[in-house]
Design a protein around this motif. Structure first.
Motif, PDB file in Angstrom:
ATOM      1  N   TRP A 168       0.834  -1.202   0.000  1.00  0.00           N
ATOM      2  CA  TRP A 168       0.000   0.000   0.000  1.00  0.00           C
ATOM      3  C   TRP A 168       0.866   1.248   0.000  1.00  0.00           C
ATOM      4  O   TRP A 168       0.676   2.142  -0.828  1.00  0.00           O
ATOM      5  N   TYR A 169       1.818   1.333   0.934  1.00  0.00           N
ATOM      6  CA  TYR A 169       2.634   2.536   1.065  1.00  0.00           C
ATOM      7  C   TYR A 169       3.402   2.834  -0.220  1.00  0.00           C
ATOM      8  O   TYR A 169       3.564   3.999  -0.599  1.00  0.00           O
ATOM      9  N   ARG A 170       3.858   1.813  -0.900  1.00  0.00           N
ATOM     10  CA  ARG A 170       4.664   1.985  -2.115  1.00  0.00           C
ATOM     11  C   ARG A 170       3.834   1.939  -3.398  1.00  0.00           C
ATOM     12  O   ARG A 170       4.391   1.945  -4.493  1.00  0.00           O
ATOM     13  N   SER A 171       2.517   1.926  -3.269  1.00  0.00           N
ATOM     14  CA  SER A 171       1.643   1.767  -4.433  1.00  0.00           C
ATOM     15  C   SER A 171       1.558   3.037  -5.280  1.00  0.00           C
ATOM     16  O   SER A 171       1.730   4.154  -4.775  1.00  0.00           O
ATOM     17  N   PRO A 172       1.250   2.850  -6.562  1.00  0.00           N
ATOM     18  CA  PRO A 172       1.065   4.023  -7.427  1.00  0.00           C
ATOM     19  C   PRO A 172      -0.163   4.854  -7.031  1.00  0.00           C
ATOM     20  O   PRO A 172      -0.198   6.055  -7.272  1.00  0.00           O
ATOM     21  N   GLU A 173      -1.142   4.227  -6.391  1.00  0.00           N
ATOM     22  CA  GLU A 173      -2.330   4.966  -5.953  1.00  0.00           C
ATOM     23  C   GLU A 173      -2.007   5.893  -4.782  1.00  0.00           C
ATOM     24  O   GLU A 173      -2.562   6.980  -4.675  1.00  0.00           O
ATOM     25  N   TYR A 174      -1.122   5.444  -3.901  1.00  0.00           N
ATOM     26  CA  TYR A 174      -0.820   6.231  -2.714  1.00  0.00           C
ATOM     27  C   TYR A 174       0.288   7.257  -2.941  1.00  0.00           C
ATOM     28  O   TYR A 174       0.340   8.274  -2.247  1.00  0.00           O
ATOM     29  N   ALA A 175       1.145   7.037  -3.925  1.00  0.00           N
ATOM     30  CA  ALA A 175       2.291   7.939  -4.165  1.00  0.00           C
ATOM     31  C   ALA A 175       1.902   9.420  -4.242  1.00  0.00           C
ATOM     32  O   ALA A 175       2.522  10.246  -3.566  1.00  0.00           O
ATOM     33  N   PRO A 176       0.893   9.806  -5.029  1.00  0.00           N
ATOM     34  CA  PRO A 176       0.551  11.234  -5.066  1.00  0.00           C
ATOM     35  C   PRO A 176      -0.037  11.733  -3.748  1.00  0.00           C
ATOM     36  O   PRO A 176       0.090  12.914  -3.413  1.00  0.00           O
ATOM     37  N   LEU A 177      -0.643  10.827  -2.985  1.00  0.00           N
ATOM     38  CA  LEU A 177      -1.215  11.231  -1.703  1.00  0.00           C
ATOM     39  C   LEU A 177      -0.133  11.454  -0.647  1.00  0.00           C
ATOM     40  O   LEU A 177      -0.315  12.265   0.260  1.00  0.00           O
ATOM     41  N   ILE A 178       0.980  10.751  -0.767  1.00  0.00           N
ATOM     42  CA  ILE A 178       2.108  11.012   0.133  1.00  0.00           C
ATOM     43  C   ILE A 178       2.543  12.462  -0.031  1.00  0.00           C
ATOM     44  O   ILE A 178       2.719  13.188   0.952  1.00  0.00           O
ATOM     45  N   LYS A 179       2.692  12.878  -1.271  1.00  0.00           N
ATOM     46  CA  LYS A 179       3.112  14.261  -1.537  1.00  0.00           C
ATOM     47  C   LYS A 179       2.080  15.259  -1.020  1.00  0.00           C
ATOM     48  O   LYS A 179       2.435  16.299  -0.455  1.00  0.00           O
ATOM     49  N   LEU A 180       0.811  14.947  -1.220  1.00  0.00           N
ATOM     50  CA  LEU A 180      -0.257  15.822  -0.737  1.00  0.00           C
ATOM     51  C   LEU A 180      -0.208  15.931   0.791  1.00  0.00           C
ATOM     52  O   LEU A 180      -0.271  17.026   1.351  1.00  0.00           O
ATOM     53  N   ARG A 181      -0.073  14.777   1.460  1.00  0.00           N
ATOM     54  CA  ARG A 181       0.001  14.773   2.928  1.00  0.00           C
ATOM     55  C   ARG A 181       1.211  15.552   3.413  1.00  0.00           C
ATOM     56  O   ARG A 181       1.119  16.341   4.360  1.00  0.00           O
ATOM     57  N   GLN A 182       2.346  15.373   2.772  1.00  0.00           N
ATOM     58  CA  GLN A 182       3.558  16.066   3.194  1.00  0.00           C
ATOM     59  C   GLN A 182       3.494  17.566   2.940  1.00  0.00           C
ATOM     60  O   GLN A 182       4.190  18.330   3.596  1.00  0.00           O
ATOM     61  N   THR A 183       2.650  17.992   2.031  1.00  0.00           N
ATOM     62  CA  THR A 183       2.415  19.413   1.811  1.00  0.00           C
ATOM     63  C   THR A 183       1.590  20.002   2.956  1.00  0.00           C
ATOM     64  O   THR A 183       1.807  21.131   3.375  1.00  0.00           O
ATOM     65  N   ALA A 184       0.660  19.200   3.471  1.00  0.00           N
ATOM     66  CA  ALA A 184      -0.272  19.668   4.495  1.00  0.00           C
ATOM     67  C   ALA A 184       0.192  19.417   5.922  1.00  0.00           C
ATOM     68  O   ALA A 184      -0.294  20.053   6.849  1.00  0.00           O
ATOM     69  N   ALA A 185       1.126  18.474   6.095  1.00  0.00           N
ATOM     70  CA  ALA A 185       1.493  18.053   7.451  1.00  0.00           C
ATOM     71  C   ALA A 185       2.903  17.479   7.463  1.00  0.00           C
ATOM     72  O   ALA A 185       3.440  17.110   6.426  1.00  0.00           O
ATOM     73  N   ASP A 186       3.457  17.407   8.671  1.00  0.00           N
ATOM     74  CA  ASP A 186       4.690  16.647   8.841  1.00  0.00           C
ATOM     75  C   ASP A 186       4.459  15.656   9.971  1.00  0.00           C
ATOM     76  O   ASP A 186       3.442  15.697  10.652  1.00  0.00           O
ATOM     77  N   GLY A 187       5.372  14.740  10.141  1.00  0.00           N
ATOM     78  CA  GLY A 187       5.194  13.751  11.191  1.00  0.00           C
ATOM     79  C   GLY A 187       6.066  12.546  10.976  1.00  0.00           C
ATOM     80  O   GLY A 187       7.052  12.589  10.231  1.00  0.00           O
ATOM     81  N   ASN A 188       5.696  11.470  11.622  1.00  0.00           N
ATOM     82  CA  ASN A 188       6.426  10.208  11.574  1.00  0.00           C
ATOM     83  C   ASN A 188       5.469   9.080  11.243  1.00  0.00           C
ATOM     84  O   ASN A 188       4.297   9.098  11.657  1.00  0.00           O
ATOM     85  N   LEU A 189       5.975   8.089  10.520  1.00  0.00           N
ATOM     86  CA  LEU A 189       5.176   6.949  10.094  1.00  0.00           C
ATOM     87  C   LEU A 189       6.026   5.698  10.239  1.00  0.00           C
ATOM     88  O   LEU A 189       7.168   5.676   9.784  1.00  0.00           O
ATOM     89  N   VAL A 190       5.486   4.671  10.907  1.00  0.00           N
ATOM     90  CA  VAL A 190       6.187   3.402  11.047  1.00  0.00           C
ATOM     91  C   VAL A 190       5.230   2.277  10.714  1.00  0.00           C
ATOM     92  O   VAL A 190       4.001   2.437  10.765  1.00  0.00           O
ATOM     93  N   VAL A 191       5.790   1.108  10.378  1.00  0.00           N
ATOM     94  CA  VAL A 191       4.997  -0.097  10.211  1.00  0.00           C
ATOM     95  C   VAL A 191       5.569  -1.128  11.170  1.00  0.00           C
ATOM     96  O   VAL A 191       6.784  -1.242  11.334  1.00  0.00           O
ATOM     97  N   VAL A 192       4.674  -1.870  11.834  1.00  0.00           N
ATOM     98  CA  VAL A 192       5.089  -2.865  12.823  1.00  0.00           C
ATOM     99  C   VAL A 192       4.235  -4.117  12.662  1.00  0.00           C
ATOM    100  O   VAL A 192       3.027  -4.024  12.385  1.00  0.00           O
ATOM    101  N   ALA A 193       4.879  -5.270  12.788  1.00  0.00           N
ATOM    102  CA  ALA A 193       4.152  -6.529  12.723  1.00  0.00           C
ATOM    103  C   ALA A 193       3.367  -6.727  14.006  1.00  0.00           C
ATOM    104  O   ALA A 193       3.838  -6.394  15.104  1.00  0.00           O
ATOM    105  N   GLY A 194       2.171  -7.269  13.880  1.00  0.00           N
ATOM    106  CA  GLY A 194       1.347  -7.551  15.047  1.00  0.00           C
ATOM    107  C   GLY A 194       1.855  -8.756  15.805  1.00  0.00           C
ATOM    108  O   GLY A 194       2.681  -9.525  15.324  1.00  0.00           O
ATOM    109  N   ALA A 195       1.326  -8.945  16.997  1.00  0.00           N
ATOM    110  CA  ALA A 195       1.739 -10.077  17.849  1.00  0.00           C
ATOM    111  C   ALA A 195       0.944 -11.320  17.496  1.00  0.00           C
ATOM    112  O   ALA A 195      -0.165 -11.257  17.055  1.00  0.00           O
TER     113      ALA A 195
END
Length: 95
Positions: free
Chosen positions: A68-95
């Motif tokens: 999902w994160y690396r998908s072509p559908e999400y790529a333009p939204l990453i740029k949009l989000r980074q224009t509107a906000a900053d922050g941190n994003l992590v992925v973690v495996a569940g237990a």
């Protein structure tokens, strides 16, 4: 095993961020994901972390979350989000 994408987002431009919010759900669902938490009330119980807007996504597994994160559908939204906000994003495996 489920995987979780956890974001601490500091929204700086609410109008642009609202545009991001309107579009992001379809990309998440396409890869089998769902929102677990989306900016709800939170309280720090220990430590110095002072998150802004917490977002938690659940995916079927780590591969789906990364796809999902690396998908072509999400790529333009990453740029949009980074224009509107900053922050941190992590992925973690569940237990």
């Amino acid at each position: 095993m489920a995987a979780y994408v956890i974001g601490d987002v500091n929204v700086k431009n609410p109008e642009i961020y609202q545009d991001y919010r309107k579009q992001v759900l379809a990309t998440i669902e396409k890869y089998g994901g769902r929102f677990v938490a989306r900016g709800g009330e939170h309280e720090v119980l220990e430590g110095a972390w002072r998150p802004h807007r917490l977002v938690i996504l659940e995916f079927p597994d780590m591969a789906a979350a990364k796809k999902w994160y690396r998908s072509p559908e999400y790529a333009p939204l990453i740029k949009l989000r980074q224009t509107a906000a900053d922050g941190n994003l992590v992925v973690v495996a569940g237990a």
